[in-house]
Design a protein around this motif. Structure first.
Motif, PDB file in Angstrom:
ATOM      1  N   GLU A  14     -26.843 -29.806   1.804  1.00  0.00           N
ATOM      2  CA  GLU A  14     -27.320 -28.521   1.718  1.00  0.00           C
ATOM      3  C   GLU A  14     -26.646 -27.721   0.698  1.00  0.00           C
ATOM      4  OE1 GLU A  14     -26.433 -26.309   5.052  1.00  0.00           O
ATOM      5  OE2 GLU A  14     -24.309 -26.217   5.200  1.00  0.00           O
ATOM      6  N   VAL A  15     -25.263 -27.882   0.067  1.00  0.00           N
ATOM      7  CA  VAL A  15     -24.572 -27.284  -1.036  1.00  0.00           C
ATOM      8  C   VAL A  15     -25.279 -27.846  -2.369  1.00  0.00           C
ATOM      9  CG1 VAL A  15     -22.430 -27.307  -2.059  1.00  0.00           C
ATOM     10  CG2 VAL A  15     -22.482 -27.275   0.431  1.00  0.00           C
ATOM     11  N   ASN A  16     -25.492 -29.113  -2.590  1.00  0.00           N
ATOM     12  CA  ASN A  16     -25.866 -29.744  -3.743  1.00  0.00           C
ATOM     13  C   ASN A  16     -27.406 -29.490  -4.192  1.00  0.00           C
ATOM     14  OD1 ASN A  16     -23.214 -30.213  -4.982  1.00  0.00           O
ATOM     15  ND2 ASN A  16     -23.308 -32.002  -3.582  1.00  0.00           N
ATOM     16  N   LEU A  17     -28.193 -29.740  -2.907  1.00  0.00           N
ATOM     17  CA  LEU A  17     -29.757 -29.905  -2.949  1.00  0.00           C
ATOM     18  C   LEU A  17     -30.389 -28.596  -3.728  1.00  0.00           C
ATOM     19  CD1 LEU A  17     -31.892 -32.082  -2.524  1.00  0.00           C
ATOM     20  CD2 LEU A  17     -32.063 -31.217  -0.179  1.00  0.00           C
ATOM     21  N   PRO A  18     -30.093 -27.490  -3.312  1.00  0.00           N
ATOM     22  CA  PRO A  18     -31.014 -26.512  -4.003  1.00  0.00           C
ATOM     23  C   PRO A  18     -30.714 -26.392  -5.557  1.00  0.00           C
ATOM     24  CG  PRO A  18     -29.753 -25.695  -2.098  1.00  0.00           C
ATOM     25  CD  PRO A  18     -29.034 -27.094  -2.254  1.00  0.00           C
ATOM     26  N   GLY A  19     -29.530 -26.695  -6.172  1.00  0.00           N
ATOM     27  CA  GLY A  19     -29.494 -26.875  -7.563  1.00  0.00           C
ATOM     28  C   GLY A  19     -30.256 -28.046  -8.192  1.00  0.00           C
ATOM     29  N   CYS A  20     -30.055 -29.048  -7.383  1.00  0.00           N
ATOM     30  CA  CYS A  20     -30.877 -30.024  -7.898  1.00  0.00           C
ATOM     31  C   CYS A  20     -32.226 -30.161  -7.886  1.00  0.00           C
ATOM     32  CB  CYS A  20     -30.525 -31.403  -7.036  1.00  0.00           C
ATOM     33  SG  CYS A  20     -31.302 -32.859  -7.151  1.00  0.00           S
ATOM     34  N   LEU A  21     -32.995 -29.472  -6.762  1.00  0.00           N
ATOM     35  CA  LEU A  21     -34.395 -29.270  -6.767  1.00  0.00           C
ATOM     36  C   LEU A  21     -34.801 -28.443  -7.898  1.00  0.00           C
ATOM     37  CD1 LEU A  21     -34.848 -29.815  -3.057  1.00  0.00           C
ATOM     38  CD2 LEU A  21     -35.428 -31.275  -4.997  1.00  0.00           C
ATOM     39  N   SER A  22     -34.055 -27.167  -8.039  1.00  0.00           N
ATOM     40  CA  SER A  22     -34.320 -26.090  -8.937  1.00  0.00           C
ATOM     41  C   SER A  22     -34.222 -26.714 -10.436  1.00  0.00           C
ATOM     42  CB  SER A  22     -33.313 -25.018  -8.745  1.00  0.00           C
ATOM     43  OG  SER A  22     -33.557 -24.434  -7.548  1.00  0.00           O
ATOM     44  N   ILE A  24     -35.190 -29.634 -11.283  1.00  0.00           N
ATOM     45  CA  ILE A  24     -36.262 -30.544 -11.503  1.00  0.00           C
ATOM     46  C   ILE A  24     -37.408 -29.563 -11.829  1.00  0.00           C
ATOM     47  CG2 ILE A  24     -37.938 -32.110 -10.473  1.00  0.00           C
ATOM     48  CD1 ILE A  24     -35.737 -33.068  -8.832  1.00  0.00           C
ATOM     49  N   GLY A  25     -37.543 -28.359 -11.006  1.00  0.00           N
ATOM     50  CA  GLY A  25     -38.783 -27.596 -11.492  1.00  0.00           C
ATOM     51  C   GLY A  25     -39.956 -27.958 -10.852  1.00  0.00           C
ATOM     52  N   GLN A  26     -40.866 -26.868 -10.751  1.00  0.00           N
ATOM     53  CA  GLN A  26     -42.238 -27.167 -10.361  1.00  0.00           C
ATOM     54  C   GLN A  26     -43.142 -27.728 -11.145  1.00  0.00           C
ATOM     55  OE1 GLN A  26     -43.062 -26.497  -7.017  1.00  0.00           O
ATOM     56  NE2 GLN A  26     -41.137 -25.750  -6.531  1.00  0.00           N
ATOM     57  N   GLY A  27     -43.884 -28.651 -10.618  1.00  0.00           N
ATOM     58  CA  GLY A  27     -44.968 -29.296 -11.579  1.00  0.00           C
ATOM     59  C   GLY A  27     -44.545 -30.082 -12.672  1.00  0.00           C
ATOM     60  N   PHE A  28     -43.444 -30.486 -12.647  1.00  0.00           N
ATOM     61  CA  PHE A  28     -42.921 -31.592 -13.705  1.00  0.00           C
ATOM     62  C   PHE A  28     -43.118 -32.720 -13.393  1.00  0.00           C
ATOM     63  CE2 PHE A  28     -39.072 -33.727 -15.411  1.00  0.00           C
ATOM     64  CZ  PHE A  28     -39.415 -33.684 -17.047  1.00  0.00           C
ATOM     65  N   VAL A  29     -42.988 -33.317 -12.129  1.00  0.00           N
ATOM     66  CA  VAL A  29     -43.180 -34.946 -11.964  1.00  0.00           C
ATOM     67  C   VAL A  29     -44.309 -34.923 -10.763  1.00  0.00           C
ATOM     68  CG1 VAL A  29     -41.115 -35.434 -12.565  1.00  0.00           C
ATOM     69  CG2 VAL A  29     -41.228 -34.613 -10.110  1.00  0.00           C
ATOM     70  N   ALA A  30     -44.941 -35.965 -10.390  1.00  0.00           N
ATOM     71  CA  ALA A  30     -45.718 -36.065  -9.514  1.00  0.00           C
ATOM     72  C   ALA A  30     -45.518 -35.738  -8.215  1.00  0.00           C
ATOM     73  CB  ALA A  30     -46.748 -37.440  -9.618  1.00  0.00           C
ATOM     74  N   GLU A  31     -44.147 -36.521  -7.678  1.00  0.00           N
ATOM     75  CA  GLU A  31     -43.755 -36.213  -6.415  1.00  0.00           C
ATOM     76  C   GLU A  31     -42.340 -36.200  -6.376  1.00  0.00           C
ATOM     77  OE1 GLU A  31     -45.361 -37.705  -2.068  1.00  0.00           O
ATOM     78  OE2 GLU A  31     -44.941 -39.318  -3.643  1.00  0.00           O
ATOM     79  N   ILE A  32     -41.689 -35.334  -5.399  1.00  0.00           N
ATOM     80  CA  ILE A  32     -40.340 -35.454  -5.171  1.00  0.00           C
ATOM     81  C   ILE A  32     -40.046 -35.902  -3.740  1.00  0.00           C
ATOM     82  CG2 ILE A  32     -38.149 -34.173  -4.914  1.00  0.00           C
ATOM     83  CD1 ILE A  32     -39.298 -32.281  -6.861  1.00  0.00           C
ATOM     84  N   VAL A  33     -39.398 -36.944  -3.451  1.00  0.00           N
ATOM     85  CA  VAL A  33     -39.039 -37.482  -2.055  1.00  0.00           C
ATOM     86  C   VAL A  33     -37.553 -37.546  -1.724  1.00  0.00           C
ATOM     87  CG1 VAL A  33     -39.270 -39.670  -0.427  1.00  0.00           C
ATOM     88  CG2 VAL A  33     -40.880 -39.151  -2.464  1.00  0.00           C
ATOM     89  N   ILE A  34     -37.120 -36.722  -0.690  1.00  0.00           N
ATOM     90  CA  ILE A  34     -36.129 -36.711  -0.059  1.00  0.00           C
ATOM     91  C   ILE A  34     -35.942 -37.947   1.038  1.00  0.00           C
ATOM     92  CG2 ILE A  34     -34.560 -35.356   1.151  1.00  0.00           C
ATOM     93  CD1 ILE A  34     -35.097 -34.347  -1.687  1.00  0.00           C
ATOM     94  N   ILE A  35     -34.967 -38.776   1.009  1.00  0.00           N
ATOM     95  CA  ILE A  35     -34.718 -39.954   1.864  1.00  0.00           C
ATOM     96  C   ILE A  35     -33.531 -39.411   2.697  1.00  0.00           C
ATOM     97  CG2 ILE A  35     -34.548 -42.436   2.259  1.00  0.00           C
ATOM     98  CD1 ILE A  35     -35.420 -42.495  -0.759  1.00  0.00           C
TER      99      ILE A  35
END
Length: 277
Positions: A14-22, A24-35
């Protein structure tokens, strides 16, 4: 939108993930998968807020671990897959070069990626460079097969790399490697790494089928691993030869911690090699 799936293996990020996803940005890749491996914090909620797909993973202590399990059981529908850790943030320069590389990939089936390293809040200017083979065509290969029997609690391939058939390129622009969980987490994590490294060395280093896929850096590391000098040699190379001294006290502290890590691997090796009473 790139024909690319970004797969992010996580557990309590929860500490690192928001910055990681931000990043990447919206609409840049076809899919983002969290395992996800049973996170007990807000990791999964954060993933949902960003519109990422969440897949639950429970490790049985054997092969495959998380990345290979994902490739085998939830194979991406895209042409490419990029494995990203939650503490790795895409930079704008990397995203530009990534798009150009994938749109003009030619015969290449994968790419070595370069990373910055942040320590105590600032980017390190010196020390050993961080590079990983984390971007490749879906179906071009998978991570090394290592049939461990729960040597450690790590449910994800850590120091393995994909074994690919074909030409491999390099993306020069760097991904930022930032971990905001502090030094305590760093030390605990590397204790687990040291246990895994020592077990792998004892079981597989003399196996030609495994060794033939080692990179030259892996070969050098495993040649030195049985020597008490592996830690001091890492320190000398990192701090002096590769310019760790340019980071002053932070560079010295980082080199000492890494020296301690490799010394710990050596000690665990010797401990495991002692006759059992």
């Amino acid at each position: 939108m790139l024909d690319l799936t970004i797969a992010i293996p996580v557990r309590n990020e929860e500490v690192n993930l928001p910055g990681c996803l931000s990043a990447i940005g919206q609409g840049f890749v076809a899919e983002i998968v969290i395992i996800d491996s049973g996170s007990t914090d807000r990791t999964k909620a954060i993933a949902n807020e960003f519109g990422a797909k969440v897949i639950d993973f429970v490790w049985d202590g054997k092969f495959p671990k998380k990345r290979n399990w994902f490739l085998r059981n939830h194979c991406p529908k895209t042409k490419w897959v990029l494995f990203l850790d939650a503490d790795e943030y895409l930079t704008e320069a990397f995203k530009v070069e990534l798009a150009a590389a994938l749109n003009n990939s030619g015969d290449q089936v994968g790419y070595w990626l370069n990373y910055t390293i942040y320590f105590l809040g600032k980017q390190l200017r010196g020390g050993y460079p961080l590079r990983k083979l984390a971007l490749f065509k879906v179906g071009a290969g998978e991570y090394e097969r290592i049939d461990e029997q729960q040597w450690s609690k790590m449910d994800m391939e850590v120091h393995e790399h994909p074994i690919l058939e074909g030409e491999i390129g390099v993306i020069s622009s760097k991904i930022d490697h930032r971990d905001y969980r502090g030094v305590s987490h760093y030390v605990i994590k590397h204790d687990e790494y040291a246990t895994w490294e020592s077990e792998r060395f004892l079981k597989f280093y003399n196996d030609p089928a495994i060794v033939k896929n080692f990179t030259w850096k892996q070969r050098l590391k495993y040649k030195l691993m049985g020597s008490i000098f592996i830690g001091p040699l890492y320190f000398l190379g990192s701090f002096f030869l590769l310019g760790g001294f340019r980071d002053g006290a932070r560079g010295l502290a980082f080199a000492i911690l890494k020296m301690a890590y490799f010394t710990q691997v050596y000690c665990k090796l010797k401990e495991k090699m002692q006759p059992q009473n």
